[in-house]
Design an enzyme around this catalytic site. Structure first.
Site, PDB file in Angstrom:
ATOM      1  N   ASN A 152      51.840  95.707  74.128  1.00  0.00           N
ATOM      2  CA  ASN A 152      51.633  94.391  73.516  1.00  0.00           C
ATOM      3  C   ASN A 152      50.280  94.258  72.815  1.00  0.00           C
ATOM      4  O   ASN A 152      50.204  93.797  71.692  1.00  0.00           O
ATOM      5  CB  ASN A 152      51.831  93.282  74.556  1.00  0.00           C
ATOM      6  CG  ASN A 152      50.883  93.409  75.740  1.00  0.00           C
ATOM      7  OD1 ASN A 152      50.443  94.493  76.095  1.00  0.00           O
ATOM      8  ND2 ASN A 152      50.569  92.286  76.364  1.00  0.00           N
ATOM      9  N   GLU A 251      46.651  95.748  85.907  1.00  0.00           N
ATOM     10  CA  GLU A 251      46.643  94.425  85.267  1.00  0.00           C
ATOM     11  C   GLU A 251      48.073  94.128  84.880  1.00  0.00           C
ATOM     12  O   GLU A 251      48.643  94.782  84.011  1.00  0.00           O
ATOM     13  CB  GLU A 251      45.713  94.424  84.048  1.00  0.00           C
ATOM     14  CG  GLU A 251      45.335  93.010  83.630  1.00  0.00           C
ATOM     15  CD  GLU A 251      46.042  92.585  82.369  1.00  0.00           C
ATOM     16  OE1 GLU A 251      46.958  91.749  82.479  1.00  0.00           O
ATOM     17  OE2 GLU A 251      45.683  93.070  81.297  1.00  0.00           O
ATOM     18  N   CYS A 285      49.848  89.084  78.377  1.00  0.00           N
ATOM     19  CA  CYS A 285      49.850  88.756  79.802  1.00  0.00           C
ATOM     20  C   CYS A 285      49.132  87.444  80.073  1.00  0.00           C
ATOM     21  O   CYS A 285      49.443  86.744  81.040  1.00  0.00           O
ATOM     22  CB  CYS A 285      49.198  89.884  80.582  1.00  0.00           C
ATOM     23  SG  CYS A 285      47.560  90.333  79.969  1.00  0.00           S
TER      24      CYS A 285
END
Length: 483
Positions: A152, A251, A285
Site C-alpha cells: 500500500n 505493524e 493502515c
C-alpha cells in the site's frame, strides 16, 4: 542499473529466479501487465541469507562516517530519481500523484533520519555493587534482518525497516509484496546498488508466499523479521518466529477512529477527515475507518463532508488532479462492496457513491452506521467513509475502543487540553489532536497496540528495535570470593 526489474538482487548482482513459477505484476488501474518476474525459490533464499550473513560483520565494522557517506549518496540518488520513483508508484500501486509525492517525502525523511543512526549507537556505563567493577552496556547490530514489504505504501514502508536496519550495522534480505515487487523491493535495491553499498548488504527476493513465505521467516539466519501488513498474516509470522525464538517488528491492521467532539471546528474537521479517509483510496493502515460525530453537530458535519467528498475526483492516478485512484485488485473491490451492502441491509444509509469501474471505486459515504456493522467492525482498506453518531464524549471513547485494533486515531476539539485528556483514554499507539490519523515522522515512535502490532519504528525506537545490547563488566581490582 536494472531497467526491467525482472530479476532477483542477490549479493550485488541481478540474477534470474530459480523457481519454475512466476510473479506477474499488473497495473491496478488499467489491468495492464507491467512485467513477469521469474520467482525465487528456497535455493535463492538460502543464497541471499548466506551472503547477507557473510557481509554483515564487515559492514558493521565500518566507521560511522563511512556508513553515513553511503547514505548521503543514497539520498542524492533518491532525489535525482524522484520522477522515476513517483512514476513506478503510480503505475504499480495505483498511487495518485498526490499520494506518490507524500510517500516519496516520507521515504526521504526516514532515510535522512537513519543516516544519523551510526553516530547514535549509544552504550552506557553503570555503577556496580561489586568493589572495583565497571559495568559497560554495549550496543551492536542484531545481524541479518528479514524484511517483508507491503503493497500500500510500498516504497516508504519497506524503507522504514530497510534503512534503519542497515544504518545500525545489520544487513537485510527483503521479500517485497507480490502486488508491488518493484516499489517495495527491486527499485530500492537498485538505489542502494547505485549508491555503491557493499555486496550482500541488501538482497531482494521476489517470490510467492506459498513457495518461500514460511521459509523466509523460519530460516536460521535472520535475527528479526520486520513485517507490515494484515493482522492475519502478521499473526502467522509471529507464530512462526516465536517457534524459533526470533524477534519481530510487526505493524499490522487498524480500525482508526476520528472523534469529532461537540466543540470541534466543523470545517477543519471535514477537511482533515476527507484527507485521512481518502488518501490512497483509504488503503493505509492509519486511514480513518470510523468517524464518530457528536449528535449536536452530526447533521451539519455530515452535509459538509458529503459536499467535500463529492468534489474529489476519482479516476486515472496518472492525472495530476486525481484524488481517488484504483484499489489494488478485484478481490479488494468485491470485499469492500460486500461490507457496504451488508451494512446498508443492516440500516446504514448510502449518502454518496457506489459507482465501480474495474478496480476504480468512487468514494462512498455511509451515514447511520453503528459499530456492529461490517463497515465499522472490519478494516475497510478502501474509499468508504463510515459516519457514526454519538450522544457524548464518553460514548465516543467507548466506541473508539470497541475494536481489537489500536493503531492510530484523531480527535477534533477547540479545547486542545481536553483533547489530550481524551487521547489518553483511547487504546491506540498514536493519536492526533486537530489532525487526521495518517501521520508518520521518521524521528517519532510509530506503532500500535492490541492487534495492530508489536514494537515501534522511528528514531531512537528503531535503533532499539534493530540492535541488541551486551553487558561487559571489568574488574579494576581483583575480586574476593567466598570459596
Amino acid at each position: 542499473m536494472s531497467t526491467s526489474f525482472t530479476q532477483q538482487y542477490i549479493n550485488g548482482t541481478w540474477k534470474q529466479g530459480s523457481s519454475e513459477k512466476t510473479v506477474q505484476n499488473y497495473n491496478p488501474y488499467s489491468n495492464e501487465l507491467i512485467q513477469t518476474i521469474q520467482s525465487a525459490n528456497e535455493d535463492d533464499l538460502n543464497e541471499a541469507y548466506d551472503y547477507a550473513e557473510k557481509a554483515q560483520s564487515g559492514w558493521a565494522a565500518l566507521k560511522p562516517a563511512e556508513k553515513q557517506a553511503y547514505f548521503d549518496r543514497l539520498l542524492k540518488i533518491m532525489n535525482d530519481r524522484k520522477e522515476e520513483i513517483v512514476e513506478w508508484l503510480v503505475k504499480e500501486s495505483g498511487s495518485t500523484k498526490i499520494k506518490s509525492q507524500v510517500e516519496f517525502q516520507a521515504a526521504l525523511a526516514i532515510v535522512k533520519e537513519s543516516s544519523s543512526f551510526p553516530t547514535r549507537m549509544e552504550g552506557t556505563i553503570l555503577p556496580s555493587n561489586v568493589p572495583g567493577k565497571d559495568n559497560y552496556v554495549h550496543r551492536s547490530a542484531k545481524g541479518v534482518i528479514g524484511v517483508i514489504g507491503p503493497w500500500n505504501f510500498p516504497f516508504h514502508l519497506a524503507l522504514r525497516s530497510i534503512a534503519p536496519a542497515i544504518a545500525t550495522g545489520n544487513t537485510v534480505v527483503v521479500k517485497p509484496a507480490s502486488d508491488t515487487p518493484v516499489t517495495s523491493g527491486l527499485l530500492i535495491a537498485d538505489l542502494f546498488h547505485e549508491a555503491g553499498f557493499p555486496e550482500g548488504v541488501i538482497n531482494v527476493l521476489v517470490g510467492r508466499g506459498s513457495e518461500i513465505g514460511d521459509a523466509f521467516v523460519e530460516h536460521s539466519t535472520p535475527k528479526l523479521i520486520s513485517f507490515t501488513g494484515s493482522t492475519e498474516v502478521g499473526s502467522h509470522i509471529g507464530e512462526l518466529a516465536g517457534k524459533h525464538l526470533k524477534d519481530t517488528a510487526l505493524e499490522l491492521g487498524g480500525n482508526n477512529a476520528m472523534l469529532v467532539l461537540k466543540d470541534a471546528d466543523i470545517d477543519r474537521a471535514v477537511q482533515a477527515a476527507a484527507f485521512g479517509k481518502f488518501l490512497h483510496q483509504g488503503q493505509i493502515c492509519m486511514s480513518l475507518n470510523r468517524i464518530l460525530i457528536h449528535e449536536s453537530i452530526y447533521d451539519k458535519f455530515t452535509e459538509a463532508f458529503k459536499n467535500k467528498v463529492e468534489s474529489l475526483k476519482a479516476g486515472d492516478p496518472a492525472d495530476d488532479d486525481t484524488v481517488v485512484g484504483p484499489v489494488i485488485n478485484q478481490e479488494a473491490v468485491e470485499r469492500i462492496q460486500q461490507d457496504v451492502d451488508e451494512s446498508v441491509n443492516q440500516g446504514a444509509r448510502k449518502l454518496l457513491g457506489g459507482k465501480v469501474e474495474g478496480n476504480l471505486m468512487h468514494p462512498v459515504v455511509l451515514s447511520n452506521v453503528t459499530n456492529d456493522m461490517p463497515i465499522a467492525k472490519n478494516e475497510i482498506f478502501g474509499p468508504v467513509a463510515a459516519l457514526i453518531k454519538v450522544k457524548d464524549e464518553e460514548e465516543a471513547i467507548q466506541i473508539a475502543n470497541d475494536s481489537p485494533y489500536g493503531l492510530s486515531g484523531s480527535i477534533f476539539t477547540t479545547d486542545r487540553y481536553r483533547g489530550i485528556e481524551v487521547a489518553k483514554r483511547i487504546e491506540t499507539g498514536m493519536i492526533h489532536i486537530n489532525d487526521q490519523s495518517v501521520n508518520d515522522e521518521g524521528h517519532v515512535a510509530f506503532g500500535g497496540e492490541k492487534q495492530s502490532g508489536i514494537g515501534r519504528f522511528g528514531g531512537e525506537w528503531a535503533i532499539d528495535k534493530f540492535t541488541t545490547v551486551k553487558w561487559i563488566s571489568v574488574q579494576s581490582e581483583y575480586r574476593e570470593y567466598p570459596f
